[in-house]
Design a protein around this motif. Structure first.
Motif, PDB file in Angstrom:
ATOM      1  N   LEU A 258      -2.366  -8.219 -13.321  1.00  0.00           N
ATOM      2  CA  LEU A 258      -2.489  -7.487 -12.058  1.00  0.00           C
ATOM      3  C   LEU A 258      -1.099  -7.390 -11.435  1.00  0.00           C
ATOM      4  O   LEU A 258      -0.449  -8.396 -11.165  1.00  0.00           O
ATOM      5  CB  LEU A 258      -3.437  -8.219 -11.110  1.00  0.00           C
ATOM      6  CG  LEU A 258      -3.590  -7.624  -9.708  1.00  0.00           C
ATOM      7  CD1 LEU A 258      -4.288  -6.268  -9.756  1.00  0.00           C
ATOM      8  CD2 LEU A 258      -4.364  -8.591  -8.789  1.00  0.00           C
ATOM      9  N   LEU A 259      -0.639  -6.166 -11.194  1.00  0.00           N
ATOM     10  CA  LEU A 259       0.692  -5.949 -10.637  1.00  0.00           C
ATOM     11  C   LEU A 259       0.683  -5.831  -9.124  1.00  0.00           C
ATOM     12  O   LEU A 259       1.639  -6.224  -8.459  1.00  0.00           O
ATOM     13  CB  LEU A 259       1.304  -4.664 -11.243  1.00  0.00           C
ATOM     14  CG  LEU A 259       1.395  -4.610 -12.763  1.00  0.00           C
ATOM     15  CD1 LEU A 259       1.993  -3.278 -13.190  1.00  0.00           C
ATOM     16  CD2 LEU A 259       2.224  -5.771 -13.297  1.00  0.00           C
ATOM     17  N   TYR A 260      -0.395  -5.271  -8.570  1.00  0.00           N
ATOM     18  CA  TYR A 260      -0.456  -5.074  -7.115  1.00  0.00           C
ATOM     19  C   TYR A 260      -1.907  -4.997  -6.668  1.00  0.00           C
ATOM     20  O   TYR A 260      -2.758  -4.421  -7.352  1.00  0.00           O
ATOM     21  CB  TYR A 260       0.248  -3.769  -6.726  1.00  0.00           C
ATOM     22  CG  TYR A 260       0.068  -3.387  -5.267  1.00  0.00           C
ATOM     23  CD1 TYR A 260       0.842  -3.964  -4.274  1.00  0.00           C
ATOM     24  CD2 TYR A 260      -0.918  -2.478  -4.894  1.00  0.00           C
ATOM     25  CE1 TYR A 260       0.662  -3.639  -2.937  1.00  0.00           C
ATOM     26  CE2 TYR A 260      -1.111  -2.142  -3.552  1.00  0.00           C
ATOM     27  CZ  TYR A 260      -0.310  -2.725  -2.584  1.00  0.00           C
ATOM     28  OH  TYR A 260      -0.497  -2.410  -1.256  1.00  0.00           O
ATOM     29  N   ILE A 261      -2.189  -5.595  -5.505  1.00  0.00           N
ATOM     30  CA  ILE A 261      -3.478  -5.415  -4.851  1.00  0.00           C
ATOM     31  C   ILE A 261      -3.227  -5.412  -3.352  1.00  0.00           C
ATOM     32  O   ILE A 261      -2.509  -6.275  -2.829  1.00  0.00           O
ATOM     33  CB  ILE A 261      -4.485  -6.514  -5.258  1.00  0.00           C
ATOM     34  CG1 ILE A 261      -5.861  -6.245  -4.625  1.00  0.00           C
ATOM     35  CG2 ILE A 261      -3.986  -7.896  -4.910  1.00  0.00           C
ATOM     36  CD1 ILE A 261      -6.980  -7.138  -5.149  1.00  0.00           C
ATOM     37  N   GLY A 262      -3.754  -4.421  -2.659  1.00  0.00           N
ATOM     38  CA  GLY A 262      -3.531  -4.327  -1.217  1.00  0.00           C
ATOM     39  C   GLY A 262      -4.227  -3.107  -0.642  1.00  0.00           C
ATOM     40  O   GLY A 262      -4.765  -2.265  -1.361  1.00  0.00           O
ATOM     41  N   PHE A 263      -4.207  -3.034   0.687  1.00  0.00           N
ATOM     42  CA  PHE A 263      -4.820  -1.891   1.360  1.00  0.00           C
ATOM     43  C   PHE A 263      -4.036  -0.610   1.080  1.00  0.00           C
ATOM     44  O   PHE A 263      -2.801  -0.623   1.011  1.00  0.00           O
ATOM     45  CB  PHE A 263      -4.855  -2.121   2.872  1.00  0.00           C
ATOM     46  CG  PHE A 263      -5.996  -2.975   3.336  1.00  0.00           C
ATOM     47  CD1 PHE A 263      -7.261  -2.444   3.506  1.00  0.00           C
ATOM     48  CD2 PHE A 263      -5.801  -4.328   3.604  1.00  0.00           C
ATOM     49  CE1 PHE A 263      -8.317  -3.218   3.941  1.00  0.00           C
ATOM     50  CE2 PHE A 263      -6.853  -5.123   4.038  1.00  0.00           C
ATOM     51  CZ  PHE A 263      -8.116  -4.570   4.210  1.00  0.00           C
ATOM     52  N   LYS A 264      -4.746   0.476   0.924  1.00  0.00           N
ATOM     53  CA  LYS A 264      -4.122   1.788   0.884  1.00  0.00           C
ATOM     54  C   LYS A 264      -3.444   2.040   2.221  1.00  0.00           C
ATOM     55  O   LYS A 264      -3.939   1.622   3.274  1.00  0.00           O
ATOM     56  CB  LYS A 264      -5.197   2.857   0.624  1.00  0.00           C
ATOM     57  CG  LYS A 264      -4.670   4.269   0.515  1.00  0.00           C
ATOM     58  CD  LYS A 264      -5.829   5.238   0.255  1.00  0.00           C
ATOM     59  CE  LYS A 264      -5.330   6.671   0.181  1.00  0.00           C
ATOM     60  NZ  LYS A 264      -6.462   7.616  -0.059  1.00  0.00           N
ATOM     61  N   LYS A 265      -2.303   2.696   2.201  1.00  0.00           N
ATOM     62  CA  LYS A 265      -1.535   2.930   3.417  1.00  0.00           C
ATOM     63  C   LYS A 265      -2.396   3.611   4.477  1.00  0.00           C
ATOM     64  O   LYS A 265      -3.089   4.585   4.202  1.00  0.00           O
ATOM     65  CB  LYS A 265      -0.310   3.794   3.104  1.00  0.00           C
ATOM     66  CG  LYS A 265       0.648   3.950   4.274  1.00  0.00           C
ATOM     67  CD  LYS A 265       1.885   4.737   3.869  1.00  0.00           C
ATOM     68  CE  LYS A 265       2.848   4.873   5.041  1.00  0.00           C
ATOM     69  NZ  LYS A 265       4.064   5.638   4.676  1.00  0.00           N
ATOM     70  N   SER A 266      -2.357   3.079   5.691  1.00  0.00           N
ATOM     71  CA  SER A 266      -3.067   3.626   6.857  1.00  0.00           C
ATOM     72  C   SER A 266      -4.583   3.644   6.674  1.00  0.00           C
ATOM     73  O   SER A 266      -5.279   4.474   7.252  1.00  0.00           O
ATOM     74  CB  SER A 266      -2.578   5.049   7.186  1.00  0.00           C
ATOM     75  OG  SER A 266      -1.194   5.071   7.416  1.00  0.00           O
TER      76      SER A 266
END
Length: 324
Positions: A258-266
């Motif tokens: 897994l390289l990235y996990i996070g909220f989509k911008k805005s």
């Protein structure tokens, strides 16, 4: 998925099955297995208008030449009877997205088709107070910390359910419900991966399939049917005894990290996950019903795929028009 969309999907499965069968039976022995899924698809097919049936049939027939070019085992001349059947919806719960199966009994071989009518959605999985998504998705039970994080949210939803509250009347469903649930969800995925480095692969297997398949997507407005190949385990595009495939389907690699996990911008409703080998997914959480309940649904979409999957075969309906 709405009842109408579900009905259209079943009808499209029916005509895809029959179009492939009709093309095969002129070349070798074949039969359709008449099971409960077939009966449901036939019922849906019979609800369509004559114009709709013509359109669906064009879409299905446009794929035949390409499928045969990729899978020479379908039309190899043998004495066994090739079987075609529609799978039950329950198979989808077991990470098998194939709607139509084509198999032979004389060799260990089968292929599956995932049939889509005007949509590209991957899954519509849920989070709830009773669903251990970790165990269900990738075989690692959710931690005690996850349940401690989400239980207050589900308690709030349960209270609203008892009162008959509508989601639209909640003061801030995004901040009260979606954000804390998604934060707990993301944290739990990262915890699971730290414990077990096979989780990225298992997660994508759950989202896609534990079996190789061809995705057949009818785009009615463009008069084209798209075929995508998901050859993750190397079971597609095999040569027959007499012939190699006329079209090459590359094998693709599942993720290992897994390289990235996070909220989509805005956004307060959508989480993005990026893996190695080109895999990217979006998870948009939403209330599937108007009234508050203790189960929320994900709309999961593929937003990035390995280059090999992006090699799409566009089957133009006009080619069928010209030959019929």
């Amino acid at each position: 998925m709405s009842a109408n969309s579900n009905n259209q999907g079943r009808a499209y499965e029916f005509i895809c099955l029959h179009s492939i069968y009709d093309a095969i039976k002129s070349k070798r022995p074949a039969e359709i297995v008449n099971n409960s899924s077939y009966a449901a698809a036939e019922l849906a097919w019979n609800t369509l208008s004559s114009d709709e049936k013509k359109m669906y049939e064009l879409s299905a027939k446009s794929t035949i030449k390409t499928i045969f070019a990729m899978e020479p085992n379908i039309i190899e001349q043998t004495n066994d009877i090739l079987k075609l059947y529609i799978q039950t919806d329950k198979r989808g719960e077991e990470a098998d997205v194939r709607d139509i199966i084509i198999e032979r009994s004389d060799i260990v071989w089968e292929i599956g088709l995932s049939i889509k009518h005007n949509h590209f959605a991957v899954k519509h999985s849920r989070l709830s107070k009773d669903i251990d998504f970790g165990e269900k998705w990738y075989g690692v039970k959710c931690s005690q910390q996850y349940w401690e994080d989400v239980n207050p949210v589900f308690a709030l939803l349960n209270d609203g359910k008892k009162k008959g509250t509508y989601f639209r009347d909640m003061e801030s469903k995004e901040d009260q419900v979606y954000v804390p649930l998604l934060n707990a969800f993301m944290k739990e995925v990262k915890v699971a991966i730290d414990k077990d480095d096979s989780v990225p692969r298992k997660l994508v297997e759950y989202l896609l399939s534990k079996y190789d398949f061809y995705k057949v997507i009818s785009i009615d407005s463009e008069r084209v049917t798209i075929i995508q190949s998901f050859n993750m385990y190397g079971t597609l595009n095999l040569p027959s005894k007499a012939k190699k495939p006329d079209m090459v389907v590359p094998k693709i690699e599942l993720p290992t990290d897994l390289l990235y996990i996070g909220f989509k911008k805005s956004s307060k409703t959508t989480v993005l996950m990026s893996f190695d080998n080109g895999w990217q997914f979006s998870f948009r959480i939403h209330n599937a019903e108007e009234k508050v309940n203790t189960s929320l649904k994900f709309d999961i979409q593929i937003i990035g795929m390995p280059a090999e999957v992006n090699i799409k075969n566009n089957c133009n309906w006009d080619s069928v028009d010209a030959s019929n």
